[in-house]
Design an enzyme around this catalytic site. Structure first.
Site, PDB file in Angstrom:
ATOM      1  N   SER A 118      79.540 140.140  30.250  1.00 16.85           N
ATOM      2  CA  SER A 118      80.618 140.971  30.319  1.00 16.85           C
ATOM      3  C   SER A 118      79.977 142.215  31.124  1.00 16.85           C
ATOM      4  O   SER A 118      78.895 142.670  30.689  1.00 16.85           O
ATOM      5  CB  SER A 118      81.553 141.261  29.185  1.00 16.85           C
ATOM      6  OG  SER A 118      82.180 142.609  29.696  1.00 16.85           O
ATOM      7  N   TYR A 140      84.278 143.349  36.578  1.00 24.37           N
ATOM      8  CA  TYR A 140      85.734 143.941  36.829  1.00 24.37           C
ATOM      9  C   TYR A 140      85.966 144.684  38.099  1.00 24.37           C
ATOM     10  O   TYR A 140      84.694 145.159  38.687  1.00 24.37           O
ATOM     11  CB  TYR A 140      85.996 144.945  35.771  1.00 24.37           C
ATOM     12  CG  TYR A 140      86.413 144.368  34.222  1.00 24.37           C
ATOM     13  CD1 TYR A 140      87.458 143.497  34.159  1.00 24.37           C
ATOM     14  CD2 TYR A 140      85.406 144.446  33.118  1.00 24.37           C
ATOM     15  CE1 TYR A 140      87.442 142.622  32.599  1.00 24.37           C
ATOM     16  CE2 TYR A 140      85.415 144.017  32.048  1.00 24.37           C
ATOM     17  CZ  TYR A 140      86.579 143.109  31.747  1.00 24.37           C
ATOM     18  OH  TYR A 140      86.834 142.396  30.564  1.00 24.37           O
ATOM     19  N   THR A 166      87.084 138.884  36.750  1.00 27.03           N
ATOM     20  CA  THR A 166      88.135 138.919  35.927  1.00 27.03           C
ATOM     21  C   THR A 166      89.364 139.797  36.528  1.00 27.03           C
ATOM     22  O   THR A 166      89.219 140.771  36.911  1.00 27.03           O
ATOM     23  CB  THR A 166      87.830 139.700  34.477  1.00 27.03           C
ATOM     24  OG1 THR A 166      87.130 138.763  33.900  1.00 27.03           O
ATOM     25  CG2 THR A 166      88.975 139.830  33.587  1.00 27.03           C
ATOM     26  N   LYS A 267      88.579 134.459  37.374  1.00 26.21           N
ATOM     27  CA  LYS A 267      89.167 134.199  36.053  1.00 26.21           C
ATOM     28  C   LYS A 267      90.555 134.707  35.898  1.00 26.21           C
ATOM     29  O   LYS A 267      90.746 135.989  36.221  1.00 26.21           O
ATOM     30  CB  LYS A 267      88.320 134.893  35.211  1.00 26.21           C
ATOM     31  CG  LYS A 267      88.570 134.744  33.609  1.00 26.21           C
ATOM     32  CD  LYS A 267      87.634 135.222  32.633  1.00 26.21           C
ATOM     33  CE  LYS A 267      87.921 135.169  31.226  1.00 26.21           C
ATOM     34  NZ  LYS A 267      89.102 136.143  30.941  1.00 26.21           N
ATOM     35  N   HIS A 291      93.422 135.856  29.386  1.00 22.95           N
ATOM     36  CA  HIS A 291      92.441 137.083  28.714  1.00 22.95           C
ATOM     37  C   HIS A 291      92.902 136.938  27.018  1.00 22.95           C
ATOM     38  O   HIS A 291      92.902 137.986  26.348  1.00 22.95           O
ATOM     39  CB  HIS A 291      92.915 138.499  29.312  1.00 22.95           C
ATOM     40  CG  HIS A 291      91.629 139.365  29.377  1.00 22.95           C
ATOM     41  ND1 HIS A 291      90.797 139.560  30.310  1.00 22.95           N
ATOM     42  CD2 HIS A 291      91.183 139.876  28.400  1.00 22.95           C
ATOM     43  CE1 HIS A 291      89.894 140.343  30.289  1.00 22.95           C
ATOM     44  NE2 HIS A 291      90.156 140.725  28.661  1.00 22.95           N
ATOM     45  N   GLY A 345      85.780 132.500  23.380  1.00 19.55           N
ATOM     46  CA  GLY A 345      85.608 133.976  22.972  1.00 19.55           C
ATOM     47  C   GLY A 345      85.610 134.283  21.504  1.00 19.55           C
ATOM     48  O   GLY A 345      84.624 134.441  21.082  1.00 19.55           O
ATOM     49  N   ARG A 346      86.748 134.288  21.078  1.00 17.67           N
ATOM     50  CA  ARG A 346      86.744 134.795  19.574  1.00 17.67           C
ATOM     51  C   ARG A 346      86.135 133.767  18.716  1.00 17.67           C
ATOM     52  O   ARG A 346      85.349 134.381  17.675  1.00 17.67           O
ATOM     53  CB  ARG A 346      88.476 134.576  19.218  1.00 17.67           C
ATOM     54  CG  ARG A 346      89.081 135.869  19.870  1.00 17.67           C
ATOM     55  CD  ARG A 346      90.695 136.041  19.394  1.00 17.67           C
ATOM     56  NE  ARG A 346      91.548 137.033  19.719  1.00 17.67           N
ATOM     57  CZ  ARG A 346      92.240 136.833  20.742  1.00 17.67           C
ATOM     58  NH1 ARG A 346      92.292 135.806  21.501  1.00 17.67           N
ATOM     59  NH2 ARG A 346      92.565 137.987  21.277  1.00 17.67           N
TER      60      ARG A 346
END
Length: 403
Positions: A118, A140, A166, A267, A291, A345-346
């Protein structure tokens, strides 16, 4: 005088058998605000819940005879070889572990897979690419075009293999039960305010205390600095600049893709017409993503949208799925519906919170083993052999719009 060495009183069997157990351990270890930041969605959490629950609606049609002794799970994404079709999704400041993104990158490298880093990461890209040569840098649309391009060029110099842009985010939408309050920076005032939370989670404080030196979680974004060698802004400083930067157009994304000149992922795709626009601008890959439920609440689960999008553009770009992956069987379902790979992700953040780098490796191992079990049960030699014929899809499961 005898040497005295402190030992961790919270040490336990490090291995966990499921991603759900990693989540339980993460909740047990982390201060409340930190944990809530890992599970928060927008508004009522309809999308974040559907991302996970939708997988349980899909069944398998197994073969009882013909299991293959050798099964190949290798694949590639944007020209980068992966040992199996799972890669790390880019997530922001990772204050769940003092080594953060570096630990995650090491874990991904140890398991032969790639990582999306990121822009809001807490470690510079140079430190991350030093331990894993399969890094995609996530951008971003933040600041001027010159600043965006400068960040991309810095990523190129550091060895990033591709860009992930993203686009799936809606600002200022809190969840019904409340979003966690995260400090602007970890100064004395913030530490005092958070002290009651940390006091009841002593293992978290213990793990940040290393050989007599207290390492305070870094809430800056070093990859969003306004010049090479300059310090990055605070996380919320960068976030605020992002909020105040006009959203990109398809022409802007095409400009960045042309300037970058290498592998390029868009994305945040949930519509067929947007997927086709990504193809038109020359994207190498798209991620079917909302997201993680932090976009517009009420957007269907990504697994419901994947099949029609993959059918429409899967021959033109690498299609990935991001959202709700908790088991290797979820990976198999996504691949069977047309995904080249999935992004998690999580799940890996819970592993990181539960046991650092080893916890991330644990999560990746669980996903690999679960996927291997599906290949065995469906009688396939390769992950590329998975198809809709291996699935039982209920009527009306898939959603399709913009076609």
């Amino acid at each position: 005088m005898a040497n005295f060495k402190l030992t961790n009183p919270w040490a336990r069997n490090p291995w966990f058998e499921t991603v759900a157990e990693a989540q339980r351990r993460a909740k047990q270890r982390l201060p409340k605000s930190v944990y809530l930041s890992l599970v928060a969605g927008t508004q009522g959490g309809i999308t974040v819940n559907d991302n996970v629950d939708a997988f349980s609606e899909i069944g398998f049609a197994p073969h009882v005879v013909g299991a293959q002794d050798e099964r190949d799970m290798s694949t590639s994404v944007m020209g980068v070889d992966l040992s199996f079709p799972v890669m790390i999704s880019p997530t922001g400041v990772q204050a769940v572990d003092k080594d953060g993104e570096v630990a995650v990158a090491r874990a991904a490298a140890a398991r032969g897979t790639a990582m999306g880093l990121s822009s809001f990461a807490s470690h510079p890209i140079e430190e991350v690419t030093a331990v894993n040569d399969k890094i995609f840098f996530q951008i971003y649309w933040l600041g001027t075009k010159e600043e965006i391009l400068a960040r991309a060029e810095r990523a190129r110099e550091a060895g990033a293999k591709g860009l992930i842009v993203t686009t799936d985010w809606v600002f200022n939408i809190g969840r019904d039960w409340g979003s966690p309050e995260i400090p602007e920076k970890m100064d004395l005032k913030a530490l005092i305010r958070l002290a009651p939370e940390v006091a009841v989670k002593p293992r978290y404080a213990w793990d940040w205390f290393n050989k007599g030196n207290l390492t305070i979680p870094d809430l800056t974004a070093p990859n969003v600095s306004h010049g090479k060698g300059l310090p990055g802004p605070t996380f919320f400083g960068a976030y605020g600049e992002w909020m105040n930067t006009p959203s990109p157009t398809w022409e802007d994304l095409e400009w960045l893709r042309e300037q970058w000149g290498g592998p390029f992922m868009v994305k945040g795709i949930t519509r067929i017409d947007d997927a086709k626009r990504a193809v038109d601008i020359g994207a190498t890959a798209i991620s079917v993503s909302n997201h993680g439920g932090n976009n517009l609440d009420g957007t269907p689960a990504t697994i419901r949208l994947l099949g029609p999008i993959a059918d429409a553009v899967g021959k033109d770009v690498d299609v990935l799925l991001d959202g709700g992956i908790r088991r290797g069987s979820d990976v198999a379902k996504a691949v069977a519906l047309g995904a080249k790979a999935v992004m998690v992700g999580r799940a890996y953040l819970w592993g990181l919170a539960a046991n650092g780098q080893a916890g991330v490796e644990n999560v990746l191992d669980l996903l690999r083993m679960g996927l291997d079990g599906v290949l065995m049960g469906t009688g396939h030699k390769s992950v590329h052999d998975l198809s809709r014929d291996d699935l039982i899809l209920p009527e009306g499961f898939e959603r399709s719009y913009g076609g």
